[in-house]
Design a protein around this motif. Structure first.
Motif, PDB file in Angstrom:
ATOM      1  N   MET A 162    -105.469  33.135 -15.668  1.00 55.42           N
ATOM      2  CA  MET A 162    -105.401  31.975 -16.549  1.00 55.42           C
ATOM      3  C   MET A 162    -104.786  32.343 -17.898  1.00 55.42           C
ATOM      4  SD  MET A 162    -108.850  29.833 -15.732  1.00 55.42           S
ATOM      5  CE  MET A 162    -108.740  28.587 -14.437  1.00 55.42           C
ATOM      6  N   TYR A 173    -100.940  32.538 -17.335  1.00 53.04           N
ATOM      7  CA  TYR A 173    -100.285  31.239 -17.190  1.00 53.04           C
ATOM      8  C   TYR A 173    -100.234  30.479 -18.514  1.00 53.04           C
ATOM      9  CZ  TYR A 173    -101.009  32.185 -12.192  1.00 53.04           C
ATOM     10  OH  TYR A 173    -101.013  32.753 -10.942  1.00 53.04           O
ATOM     11  N   GLU A 174    -101.326  30.531 -19.269  1.00 52.42           N
ATOM     12  CA  GLU A 174    -101.346  29.852 -20.567  1.00 52.42           C
ATOM     13  C   GLU A 174    -100.420  30.565 -21.559  1.00 52.42           C
ATOM     14  OE1 GLU A 174    -102.247  27.158 -23.609  1.00 52.42           O
ATOM     15  OE2 GLU A 174    -102.550  27.010 -21.449  1.00 52.42           O
ATOM     16  N   ARG A 214     -96.768  29.586 -21.004  1.00 48.02           N
ATOM     17  CA  ARG A 214     -96.419  28.278 -21.570  1.00 48.02           C
ATOM     18  C   ARG A 214     -96.161  28.385 -23.061  1.00 48.02           C
ATOM     19  NH1 ARG A 214     -99.991  26.295 -17.991  1.00 48.02           N
ATOM     20  NH2 ARG A 214    -101.693  26.270 -19.479  1.00 48.02           N
ATOM     21  N   GLY A 236     -94.648  33.473 -15.639  1.00 48.42           N
ATOM     22  CA  GLY A 236     -95.671  32.706 -14.958  1.00 48.42           C
ATOM     23  C   GLY A 236     -95.784  33.005 -13.480  1.00 48.42           C
ATOM     24  N   TYR A 295    -104.813  27.526 -11.589  1.00 48.72           N
ATOM     25  CA  TYR A 295    -103.720  26.737 -12.164  1.00 48.72           C
ATOM     26  C   TYR A 295    -104.213  25.539 -12.971  1.00 48.72           C
ATOM     27  CZ  TYR A 295    -100.768  29.436  -8.958  1.00 48.72           C
ATOM     28  OH  TYR A 295    -100.120  30.452  -8.295  1.00 48.72           O
ATOM     29  N   ASP A 296    -105.505  25.421 -13.153  1.00 47.48           N
ATOM     30  CA  ASP A 296    -106.083  24.297 -13.900  1.00 47.48           C
ATOM     31  C   ASP A 296    -105.773  24.479 -15.390  1.00 47.48           C
ATOM     32  OD1 ASP A 296    -107.843  22.566 -15.360  1.00 47.48           O
ATOM     33  OD2 ASP A 296    -109.163  22.444 -13.622  1.00 47.48           O
ATOM     34  N   GLN A 297    -104.850  23.691 -15.905  1.00 50.58           N
ATOM     35  CA  GLN A 297    -104.398  23.883 -17.280  1.00 50.58           C
ATOM     36  C   GLN A 297    -105.479  23.556 -18.305  1.00 50.58           C
ATOM     37  OE1 GLN A 297    -100.543  22.237 -18.199  1.00 50.58           O
ATOM     38  NE2 GLN A 297     -99.663  22.896 -16.240  1.00 50.58           N
ATOM     39  N   GLN A 304    -107.562  26.595 -18.495  1.00 51.57           N
ATOM     40  CA  GLN A 304    -106.791  27.652 -19.158  1.00 51.57           C
ATOM     41  C   GLN A 304    -106.836  27.480 -20.677  1.00 51.57           C
ATOM     42  OE1 GLN A 304    -102.857  27.335 -17.504  1.00 51.57           O
ATOM     43  NE2 GLN A 304    -103.557  27.769 -15.414  1.00 51.57           N
ATOM     44  N   ARG A 305    -106.612  26.260 -21.124  1.00 52.98           N
ATOM     45  CA  ARG A 305    -106.605  26.012 -22.572  1.00 52.98           C
ATOM     46  C   ARG A 305    -107.992  26.225 -23.167  1.00 52.98           C
ATOM     47  NH1 ARG A 305    -103.010  21.824 -20.914  1.00 52.98           N
ATOM     48  NH2 ARG A 305    -104.728  20.342 -20.770  1.00 52.98           N
ATOM     49  N   TRP A 307    -108.648  29.920 -23.397  1.00 57.82           N
ATOM     50  CA  TRP A 307    -107.874  30.496 -24.502  1.00 57.82           C
ATOM     51  C   TRP A 307    -108.597  30.286 -25.834  1.00 57.82           C
ATOM     52  CZ3 TRP A 307    -102.942  32.851 -24.216  1.00 57.82           C
ATOM     53  CH2 TRP A 307    -102.346  33.144 -25.461  1.00 57.82           C
TER      54      TRP A 307
END
Length: 300
Positions: A181, A184-185, A188, A252, A277-279, A282-283, A286
């Motif tokens: 996670m 991926y974050e 972006r 990514g 992949y759950d954004q 992830q946010r 973070w």
């Protein structure tokens, strides 16, 4: 000609600086060895400097050792200051070091050991070094995850440090899911800058020292079965090396062994679990990680 990606596919690394956490043993050692043999200046960022020196002596090439204890934010900040001073331009940061299936312990800062080392420590190190990567075209941040990210896979925001109950496998799975996670974050956030990419990799099931923390009842059978169920560290390092050096790699992406169940084999592009992949998660992870480490990134 075989289509398998091997050590021979590693591009010339002369003029590049690569930092490898946990580079004194196992997958990290093999990753460092192959990068150095292809011309990179390699920094072994390790907890035990004496063992790091012994490892460096076994590698042909330009290899140095940096003290780094990922279980201590003070050590991470000190190491990052040393590295920034010595290497204002960094081409590769390979977040490789990790612990697996440990009894419940805490880091110097009170974090559960697996989450603190595998995720929080590498997040903090990356954030403190990223200014040295962003100006460098083609620079990469490679974080090593695991197929274990699918085990009891969740980010337990209500008990991130496993204070109410503890599962060795669950805590490990959370830490490895967090690695993905984070990647991926981070990608972006890096994308608008156009110079640095974040990539993830996993080694399949490799025969390394990580099994030392398994319960005693499992260690014996694992040692007997290892030749059948695992691959050698030099094979396990190939997904990381591909993520770090293959010109075709995109930010990514996630690389792992191409054999059955991603246990063994030559590296290929793979996919991680649906939850990774759950954004929104992830946010949230973070934000929580920034709060826990006190480290923020200059990328939004």
């Amino acid at each position: 000609m075989s289509g398998n990606w091997t050590e021979q596919n590693i591009a010339d690394q002369h003029g590049r600086v690569a930092i490898v956490t946990g580079g004194n043993t196992g997958l990290g050692f093999e990753t460092a060895r192959m990068l150095a043999q292809h011309g990179a200046k390699v920094v072994l960022a390790v907890r035990n400097v004496e063992k790091g020196g012994q490892a460096a002596a076994r590698i042909a090439g330009d290899v140095v050792v940096q003290s780094l204890d990922l279980t201590s934010l003070n050590s991470i900040r000190s190491a990052a200051a040393d590295l920034r001073g010595a290497y204002p331009r960094i081409d590769l940061l390979i977040n490789n070091a990790g612990v697996m299936y440990t009894p419940r312990q805490t880091t110097a800062d009170g974090f559960e050991l697996q989450f603190g080392t595998n995720h929080l420590g590498h997040f903090a190190l990356t954030g403190l070094l990223i200014d040295c990567l962003l100006p460098v075209p083609g620079s990469r941040i490679v974080t090593v995850s695991s197929t274990g990210h699918r085990i009891q896979a969740a980010i337990h925001f209500d008990d991130l440090q496993w204070e109410r109950s503890y599962s060795r496998a669950g805590a490990y799975g959370q830490s490895k899911l967090a690695n993905l996670m984070f990647t991926y974050e981070l990608q972006r956030r890096l994308a608008p800058h156009g110079t640095t990419i974040a990539v993830a990799a996993h080694p399949g099931v490799s025969n390394t020292e990580l099994v030392r923390n398994l319960p005693a009842a499992f260690r014996g059978p694992i040692r007997w079965l290892a030749p059948l169920l695992t691959q050698k560290p030099e094979m396990g390092a190939l997904p990381t090396l591909r993520a770090a050096t293959d010109p075709a790699v995109l930010g990514g992406q996630y690389y792992g062994p191409g054999g059955w169940g991603e246990v063994r084999g030559y590296p290929k592009l793979v996919t991680s679990s649906a939850v990774s992949y759950d954004q929104a998660v992830q946010r949230r992870l973070w934000t929580v990680t920034e709060e826990l480490t006190g480290v923020t990134f200059p990328v939004r």
